[in-house]
Motif scaffolding. Structure first.
Motif, short mmCIF file in Angstrom:
data_model
loop_
_atom_site.label_atom_id
_atom_site.label_comp_id
_atom_site.label_asym_id
_atom_site.label_seq_id
_atom_site.Cartn_x
_atom_site.Cartn_y
_atom_site.Cartn_z
N GLN A 225 0.86 -1.18 0.00
CA GLN A 225 0.00 0.00 0.00
C GLN A 225 0.90 1.23 0.00
O GLN A 225 1.67 1.44 0.91
CB GLN A 225 -0.92 -0.02 1.22
CG GLN A 225 -1.87 -1.20 1.22
CD GLN A 225 -2.78 -1.19 0.02
OE1 GLN A 225 -3.28 -0.15 -0.40
NE2 GLN A 225 -3.01 -2.35 -0.57
N GLU B 126 -1.08 7.93 -0.50
CA GLU B 126 -1.56 8.92 -1.46
C GLU B 126 -0.47 9.22 -2.50
O GLU B 126 0.69 9.37 -2.15
CB GLU B 126 -1.94 10.21 -0.75
CG GLU B 126 -3.17 10.08 0.13
CD GLU B 126 -4.42 9.77 -0.66
OE1 GLU B 126 -4.65 10.42 -1.70
OE2 GLU B 126 -5.17 8.88 -0.22
N PRO B 127 -0.86 9.33 -3.78
CA PRO B 127 0.14 9.68 -4.79
C PRO B 127 0.63 11.11 -4.60
O PRO B 127 -0.09 11.97 -4.08
CB PRO B 127 -0.62 9.53 -6.11
CG PRO B 127 -2.06 9.63 -5.75
CD PRO B 127 -2.19 9.14 -4.34
N MET C 152 1.38 13.05 -7.12
CA MET C 152 0.70 13.79 -8.18
C MET C 152 0.07 12.80 -9.13
O MET C 152 0.32 11.60 -9.03
CB MET C 152 1.66 14.72 -8.92
CG MET C 152 2.76 13.99 -9.65
SD MET C 152 3.91 15.01 -10.66
CE MET C 152 3.98 16.54 -9.85
N THR C 153 -0.69 13.30 -10.07
CA THR C 153 -1.26 12.48 -11.12
C THR C 153 -0.88 13.09 -12.46
O THR C 153 -0.99 14.31 -12.65
CB THR C 153 -2.80 12.41 -10.99
OG1 THR C 153 -3.11 11.89 -9.70
CG2 THR C 153 -3.40 11.50 -12.04
N VAL D 141 4.83 5.16 -11.89
CA VAL D 141 3.63 5.77 -12.46
C VAL D 141 2.65 4.63 -12.72
O VAL D 141 2.93 3.72 -13.51
CB VAL D 141 3.93 6.53 -13.78
CG1 VAL D 141 2.64 7.13 -14.34
CG2 VAL D 141 4.98 7.59 -13.58
N GLU D 142 1.51 4.66 -12.04
CA GLU D 142 0.49 3.62 -12.17
C GLU D 142 -0.32 3.84 -13.45
O GLU D 142 -0.23 4.89 -14.08
CB GLU D 142 -0.43 3.64 -10.95
CG GLU D 142 0.26 3.33 -9.64
CD GLU D 142 0.73 1.90 -9.54
OE1 GLU D 142 0.10 1.00 -10.14
OE2 GLU D 142 1.74 1.66 -8.87
N ASN E 179 -3.33 4.53 -13.86
CA ASN E 179 -4.26 5.66 -13.76
C ASN E 179 -3.54 7.00 -13.69
O ASN E 179 -4.18 8.04 -13.53
CB ASN E 179 -5.18 5.47 -12.57
CG ASN E 179 -4.45 5.49 -11.23
OD1 ASN E 179 -3.22 5.63 -11.18
ND2 ASN E 179 -5.20 5.35 -10.16
N GLY E 180 -2.19 6.99 -13.78
CA GLY E 180 -1.41 8.23 -13.75
C GLY E 180 -0.91 8.63 -12.38
O GLY E 180 -0.19 9.62 -12.25
N SER E 181 -1.25 7.88 -11.34
CA SER E 181 -0.78 8.19 -9.99
C SER E 181 0.74 7.99 -9.92
O SER E 181 1.25 6.98 -10.39
CB SER E 181 -1.46 7.30 -8.95
OG SER E 181 -2.84 7.57 -8.91
N VAL E 182 1.42 8.96 -9.32
CA VAL E 182 2.88 8.93 -9.23
C VAL E 182 3.30 8.78 -7.77
O VAL E 182 2.84 9.50 -6.91
CB VAL E 182 3.50 10.24 -9.81
CG1 VAL E 182 5.01 10.22 -9.70
CG2 VAL E 182 3.06 10.42 -11.25
N PHE E 183 4.21 7.81 -7.56
CA PHE E 183 4.74 7.54 -6.23
C PHE E 183 6.26 7.53 -6.30
O PHE E 183 6.84 7.10 -7.30
CB PHE E 183 4.28 6.16 -5.72
CG PHE E 183 2.79 6.04 -5.60
CD1 PHE E 183 2.14 6.42 -4.45
CD2 PHE E 183 2.04 5.53 -6.65
CE1 PHE E 183 0.77 6.30 -4.34
CE2 PHE E 183 0.66 5.41 -6.56
CZ PHE E 183 0.03 5.80 -5.39
#
Length: 146
Positions: free
Chosen positions: A30, A33-34, A36-37, A137-138, A140-144
């Motif tokens: 888990q 929260e990303p 950014m997107t 980058v997932e 859906n565009g989520s960046v971690f």
């Protein structure tokens, strides 16, 4: 066809085994929260790596590139990366020593809204809590970054 007869003991053992294994283990950690997107196009995502250190950085877009070196104070765009995308990066010749802060890196992310390019600026740090070596980058565009 012979039906199995359930006893109270076999039924209790079966139900307790099911209770133990009721939720499957997740292979994905888990991430919270990303940061950014980013927009994800069919052609993939573009990430520009900026090395603001005094030494070479080794980077690799897993599944898209082989490990490459990025010289000090240079940058490189990686275009059309498949999503999900994972980048790894580290000092090429400096061993990571978490006790003294040698070899630790931090990343700052910015998004160029006009071009859709994600900029990852890599800088040296002595802060153990800021040390990172991966960007994801997932789909859906989520960046971690971790």
């Amino acid at each position: 066809m012979k039906l199995k007869r359930w006893t109270a003991l076999s039924l209790a053992l079966t139900l307790s085994a099911l209770a133990i294994y009721q939720s499957p283990l997740s292979a994905q950690p888990q991430l919270g929260e990303p940061l950014m997107t980013v927009p994800v196009a069919q052609a993939g995502v573009t990430i520009r790596i900026v090395n603001q250190t005094a030494d070479a950085i080794t980077y690799d877009a897993l599944g898209d590139t082989q490990p490459r070196a990025l010289m000090a104070t240079s940058d490189v765009p990686l275009q059309g990366l498949n999503v999900p995308a994972t980048l790894t990066f580290f000092y090429e010749d400096i061993p990571k020593d978490r006790q003294t802060g040698t070899g630790l890196l931090q990343a700052t992310l910015t998004m160029d809204d006009d071009s859709g390019i994600l900029n990852m600026i890599i800088q040296p740090t002595n802060d153990l809590d800021a040390d990172v070596s991966n960007l994801t980058v997932e789909t859906n565009g989520s960046v971690f970054v971790f």
